[in-house]
Write a protein that holds these residues in place. Structure first.
Motif, PDB file in Angstrom:
ATOM      1  N   LEU A 290      32.117  10.815 -16.336  1.00 60.29           N
ATOM      2  CA  LEU A 290      31.082  10.001 -16.983  1.00 60.29           C
ATOM      3  C   LEU A 290      29.737  10.503 -16.492  1.00 60.29           C
ATOM      4  N   MET A 291      28.691  10.089 -17.182  1.00 54.73           N
ATOM      5  CA  MET A 291      27.373  10.590 -16.774  1.00 54.73           C
ATOM      6  C   MET A 291      26.808   9.748 -15.623  1.00 54.73           C
ATOM      7  N   HIS A 292      26.772  10.320 -14.462  1.00 58.12           N
ATOM      8  CA  HIS A 292      26.079   9.681 -13.335  1.00 58.12           C
ATOM      9  C   HIS A 292      24.949  10.614 -12.946  1.00 58.12           C
ATOM     10  N   ASN A 293      23.877  10.055 -12.410  1.00 56.34           N
ATOM     11  CA  ASN A 293      22.752  10.934 -12.082  1.00 56.34           C
ATOM     12  C   ASN A 293      22.840  11.518 -10.674  1.00 56.34           C
ATOM     13  N   PHE A 294      23.508  10.782  -9.782  1.00 57.18           N
ATOM     14  CA  PHE A 294      23.563  11.222  -8.376  1.00 57.18           C
ATOM     15  C   PHE A 294      24.949  11.002  -7.788  1.00 57.18           C
ATOM     16  N   TYR A 295      25.228  11.812  -6.783  1.00 60.08           N
ATOM     17  CA  TYR A 295      26.511  11.687  -6.069  1.00 60.08           C
ATOM     18  C   TYR A 295      26.230  11.699  -4.567  1.00 60.08           C
ATOM     19  N   VAL A 296      27.005  10.891  -3.847  1.00 62.43           N
ATOM     20  CA  VAL A 296      26.822  10.800  -2.396  1.00 62.43           C
ATOM     21  C   VAL A 296      28.179  10.995  -1.726  1.00 62.43           C
ATOM     22  N   LEU A 297      28.192  11.794  -0.667  1.00 64.00           N
ATOM     23  CA  LEU A 297      29.406  11.898   0.157  1.00 64.00           C
ATOM     24  C   LEU A 297      29.165  11.139   1.444  1.00 64.00           C
ATOM     25  N   ILE A 298      30.032  10.184   1.717  1.00 62.89           N
ATOM     26  CA  ILE A 298      29.931   9.448   2.980  1.00 62.89           C
ATOM     27  C   ILE A 298      31.193   9.715   3.782  1.00 62.89           C
ATOM     28  N   GLU A 299      30.989  10.235   4.986  1.00 63.32           N
ATOM     29  CA  GLU A 299      32.133  10.473   5.876  1.00 63.32           C
ATOM     30  C   GLU A 299      32.035   9.518   7.053  1.00 63.32           C
ATOM     31  N   THR A 300      33.196   8.968   7.447  1.00 67.03           N
ATOM     32  CA  THR A 300      33.214   8.185   8.684  1.00 67.03           C
ATOM     33  C   THR A 300      34.182   8.844   9.652  1.00 67.03           C
ATOM     34  N   THR A 301      33.877   8.743  10.923  1.00 68.12           N
ATOM     35  CA  THR A 301      34.749   9.283  11.964  1.00 68.12           C
ATOM     36  C   THR A 301      34.819   8.246  13.073  1.00 68.12           C
ATOM     37  N   GLY A 302      36.035   7.786  13.349  1.00 69.72           N
ATOM     38  CA  GLY A 302      36.169   6.759  14.382  1.00 69.72           C
ATOM     39  C   GLY A 302      37.514   6.845  15.061  1.00 69.72           C
ATOM     40  N   SER A 303      37.813   5.845  15.882  1.00 68.14           N
ATOM     41  CA  SER A 303      39.023   5.940  16.705  1.00 68.14           C
ATOM     42  C   SER A 303      40.107   4.933  16.298  1.00 68.14           C
ATOM     43  N   ASP A 304      39.816   4.105  15.293  1.00 69.90           N
ATOM     44  CA  ASP A 304      40.818   3.115  14.915  1.00 69.90           C
ATOM     45  C   ASP A 304      41.062   3.196  13.407  1.00 69.90           C
ATOM     46  N   GLU A 305      42.195   3.796  13.051  1.00 67.98           N
ATOM     47  CA  GLU A 305      42.448   4.073  11.632  1.00 67.98           C
ATOM     48  C   GLU A 305      42.366   2.829  10.769  1.00 67.98           C
ATOM     49  N   THR A 306      42.987   1.749  11.228  1.00 66.32           N
ATOM     50  CA  THR A 306      43.043   0.542  10.395  1.00 66.32           C
ATOM     51  C   THR A 306      41.660  -0.058  10.234  1.00 66.32           C
ATOM     52  N   SER A 307      40.985  -0.277  11.319  1.00 69.37           N
ATOM     53  CA  SER A 307      39.702  -0.985  11.179  1.00 69.37           C
ATOM     54  C   SER A 307      38.622  -0.084  10.559  1.00 69.37           C
ATOM     55  N   ASP A 308      38.692   1.234  10.822  1.00 72.49           N
ATOM     56  CA  ASP A 308      37.697   2.131  10.201  1.00 72.49           C
ATOM     57  C   ASP A 308      37.838   2.115   8.682  1.00 72.49           C
ATOM     58  N   LYS A 309      39.089   2.161   8.248  1.00 75.02           N
ATOM     59  CA  LYS A 309      39.336   2.184   6.796  1.00 75.02           C
ATOM     60  C   LYS A 309      38.910   0.853   6.167  1.00 75.02           C
ATOM     61  N   GLN A 310      39.259  -0.218   6.847  1.00 74.36           N
ATOM     62  CA  GLN A 310      38.859  -1.542   6.330  1.00 74.36           C
ATOM     63  C   GLN A 310      37.345  -1.642   6.204  1.00 74.36           C
ATOM     64  N   LYS A 311      36.697  -1.158   7.227  1.00 72.69           N
ATOM     65  CA  LYS A 311      35.228  -1.220   7.256  1.00 72.69           C
ATOM     66  C   LYS A 311      34.631  -0.441   6.079  1.00 72.69           C
ATOM     67  N   LEU A 312      35.164   0.774   5.881  1.00 74.81           N
ATOM     68  CA  LEU A 312      34.639   1.616   4.801  1.00 74.81           C
ATOM     69  C   LEU A 312      34.966   0.994   3.442  1.00 74.81           C
ATOM     70  N   GLU A 313      36.185   0.490   3.281  1.00 78.05           N
ATOM     71  CA  GLU A 313      36.568  -0.096   1.990  1.00 78.05           C
ATOM     72  C   GLU A 313      35.716  -1.327   1.682  1.00 78.05           C
ATOM     73  N   ALA A 314      35.485  -2.141   2.696  1.00 79.01           N
ATOM     74  CA  ALA A 314      34.651  -3.337   2.476  1.00 79.01           C
ATOM     75  C   ALA A 314      33.241  -2.927   2.083  1.00 79.01           C
ATOM     76  N   PHE A 315      32.749  -1.881   2.739  1.00 79.18           N
ATOM     77  CA  PHE A 315      31.401  -1.383   2.428  1.00 79.18           C
ATOM     78  C   PHE A 315      31.334  -0.875   0.986  1.00 79.18           C
ATOM     79  N   LEU A 316      32.379  -0.161   0.572  1.00 74.79           N
ATOM     80  CA  LEU A 316      32.374   0.390  -0.791  1.00 74.79           C
ATOM     81  C   LEU A 316      32.472  -0.731  -1.828  1.00 74.79           C
ATOM     82  N   LEU A 317      33.278  -1.720  -1.535  1.00 72.14           N
ATOM     83  CA  LEU A 317      33.419  -2.857  -2.450  1.00 72.14           C
ATOM     84  C   LEU A 317      32.083  -3.591  -2.604  1.00 72.14           C
ATOM     85  N   ASP A 318      31.468  -3.880  -1.475  1.00 66.94           N
ATOM     86  CA  ASP A 318      30.142  -4.537  -1.506  1.00 66.94           C
ATOM     87  C   ASP A 318      29.166  -3.724  -2.340  1.00 66.94           C
TER      88      ASP A 318
END
Ligand code: FAD
Ligand code: MLT
Ligand code: ZN
Length: 481
Positions: A290-318
């Motif tokens: 689809l036509m989007h004007n911009f793209y962003v790559l966000i990388e996270t690096t942390g030590s807790d797989e479950t909570s890091d993923k939850q954090k990122l998913e919640a951020f993306l949902l928001d």
């Protein structure tokens, strides 16, 4: 295209003669005194294939002692030299302007030591970045810098250009992570500053002079660098935003909500993505087309797989709910993550394949950053394809102007406008690539006269005959007064 069109060879420099060749062979042996035309052709040509020097000689030392003997001799004979690592620099700094002797560090590729407790790596300057990344991966550590040229660029070249790259937002610049250096001065003096301490306030911290001085003050032979431990959970999202303001607001939100796990924040515009998809082998749009004007790559690096993923998913949902992002995908495995990175890291190569490219590497206030891309589009109309991408998390825009072929009338529309604009907004005309040859005479757009004068005094003190990478970094006029 030849450099000689815009510079004068310094008549004080000697040309290499047969006695010099004999002398260099006595230091290095015949094999590493290279006069072969094909090898020299490559070493004389920059990555962008935009400029070409005419050196007749490349030297490939193996040790610091050999570098010292070479420079001592060149200094006494007034033979100009250009230090060269992986030759991936983008400002014409790594190739000769005229007939300077190329001192290539590729044979200096030994890892000297790695301390698993402190994370301090000591190695020679010619280590290829990707090899260091692999070495550390086995040890459970990572390099604090990463960039698209990792397969060829060398750590000595990275430090000499103070390369920024994709992880600076998390680990900071090489001025912070490089703990020590060994360098050889123009007269052959070996400077041992190869400390491995985090803290050492004994006098002036001279290593910083070599970080980012692009081979103009000495040749770096060894380095020590602080490497962070490899953490278990790395996630990468490829997101679409409808306007630049959203990319910018998303950055603030990412800093606030992802905090300590944020490890990269990169952006590209739709024009950059188009180029990547068109020219890069194996590149695929991670999102539905689809036509989007911009793209962003966000990388996270942390030590807790479950909570890091939850954090990122919640951020993306928001962010989806608030409309900051219009679409997005989270990489499901390493292969998918590297295919996302392939697009971002491959933009320089895609631009190269598309034809000629005028490259500008600007630091600007984030809120103003994309204005210059739009203004440039208005100025150039259909004459060029203006694209913007870069390290948004660091306020670093790569403004690239892609043209079917180089054209001076287009260039006159771009410069000095782009430099004046950057200066007016208190930006930097070189955020991370350095000045090299192509931007040396633009230094005053970012630095005051007094500052450049002090730089010139330091250069004259450390390299009185100016043999180290001449015509680069500082405008020649600053060195003659
Ligand atoms: P070279 O190109 O060989 O040399 C660069 C400069 O350093 C020259 O002035 C040279 O004389 C000097 N030099 C080299 N080795 C030494 C030494 N041992 N001692 C003293 N001087 C030396 N840059 C970024 O900052 N961030 C990026 O994200 C980034 N991405 C890139 C992606 C691609 C595809 C490419 C082609 C380039 C990219 N660059 C980036 C440009 C960048 O400057 C480098 O790739 C890298 O840091 C240069 O390393 P090199 O070994 O190739 O150095
Ligand atoms: C990048 O971030 O991709 C590099 O600095 C290279 C470029 O500016 O093209
Ligand atoms: Zn960059």
């Amino acid at each position: 295209r030849n450099y000689a069109t815009s510079a004068q060879r310094n008549p004080m420099f000697s040309s290499v003669n047969s006695d010099d060749i004999v002398h260099f062979k006595s230091i290095l042996g015949d094999k590493y005194v290279i006069e072969d035309k094909d090898k020299l052709d490559d070493a004389n040509t920059d990555w962008l294939r935009k400029f070409k020097g005419s050196s007749k000689l490349m030297l490939q030392p193996r040790t610091t002692e050999e570098v010292s003997q070479i420079l001592k001799y060149c200094n006494s004979r007034r033979i100009a030299v250009v230090p060269q690592g992986g030759n991936t620099g983008l400002v014409g700094g790594s190739i000769p302007v005229f007939d300077e002797v190329i001192i290539n560090t590729s044979r200096m590729h030994k890892i000297v030591s790695f301390d698993k407790v402190s994370g301090v790596l000591v190695c020679e300057a010619g280590c290829v970045l990707e090899n260091l990344i692999s070495f550390l991966d086995n040890e459970g550590f990572i390099m604090p810098l990463d960039l698209g040229a990792k397969g060829s660029c060398q750590i000595g070249g990275n430090i000499s250009t103070n390369a920024g790259g994709l992880r600076l937002v998390r680990y900071g610049s090489l001025h912070g992570t490089v703990l020590g250096l060994e360098a050889v001065l123009a007269d052959g003096t070996i400077l041992d500053m190869l400390g491995t301490l985090r803290k050492d306030n004994t006098g002036y911290d001279l290593k910083h002079l070599f970080i980012g001085s692009e081979g103009s003050l000495g040749l770096i032979t060894k380095i020590s660098i602080l490497t962070p431990p490899k953490l278990s959970s790395v996630n990468l999202a490829f997101l679409a935003c409808s306007d630049y303001r959203s990319c910018q607001k998303l950055l603030l939100e990412a800093k606030r909500k992802l905090g300590e796990i944020l490890s990269a924040y990169e952006f590209l515009d739709a024009q950059s993505l188009d180029l990547a998809l068109k020219h890069l082998e194996g590149a695929r749009n991670p999102l539905p087309p689809l036509m989007h004007n911009f793209y962003v790559l966000i990388e996270t690096t942390g030590s807790d797989e479950t909570s890091d993923k939850q954090k990122l998913e919640a951020f993306l949902l928001d962010s989806l709910e608030s409309g900051l992002i219009s679409d997005g995908v989270l990489a499901q495995d390493i292969q998918q993550a590297s295919s996302f990175w392939h697009i971002r890291e491959g933009i320089p190569e895609a631009l190269l394949k598309a034809g000629g490219v005028y490259k500008y590497d600007l630091s600007l206030p984030v809120e103003k950053m994309y204005d210059i891309v739009e203004e440039m589009r208005t100025r150039l109309g259909s004459a060029a394809n203006v694209v913007g991408y870069g390290h948004l998390g660091d306020g670093n825009l790569h403004l690239n102007i892609s043209v079917p072929q180089y054209d001076n009338t287009i260039l006159a529309q771009i410069e000095p406008f782009v430099y004046e604009w950057t200066s007016k907004h208190h930006g930097s005309i070189s955020a991370e690539h350095g000045l090299g040859f192509t931007k040396a005479d633009k230094i005053y757009y970012s630095k005051s006269l007094e500052t450049v004068q002090l730089m010139a005094s330091i250069k004259k003190l450390m390299d009185p005959h100016g043999i180290l990478n001449p015509y680069k970094v500082l405008p020649p006029s600053s060195l003659t007064s």
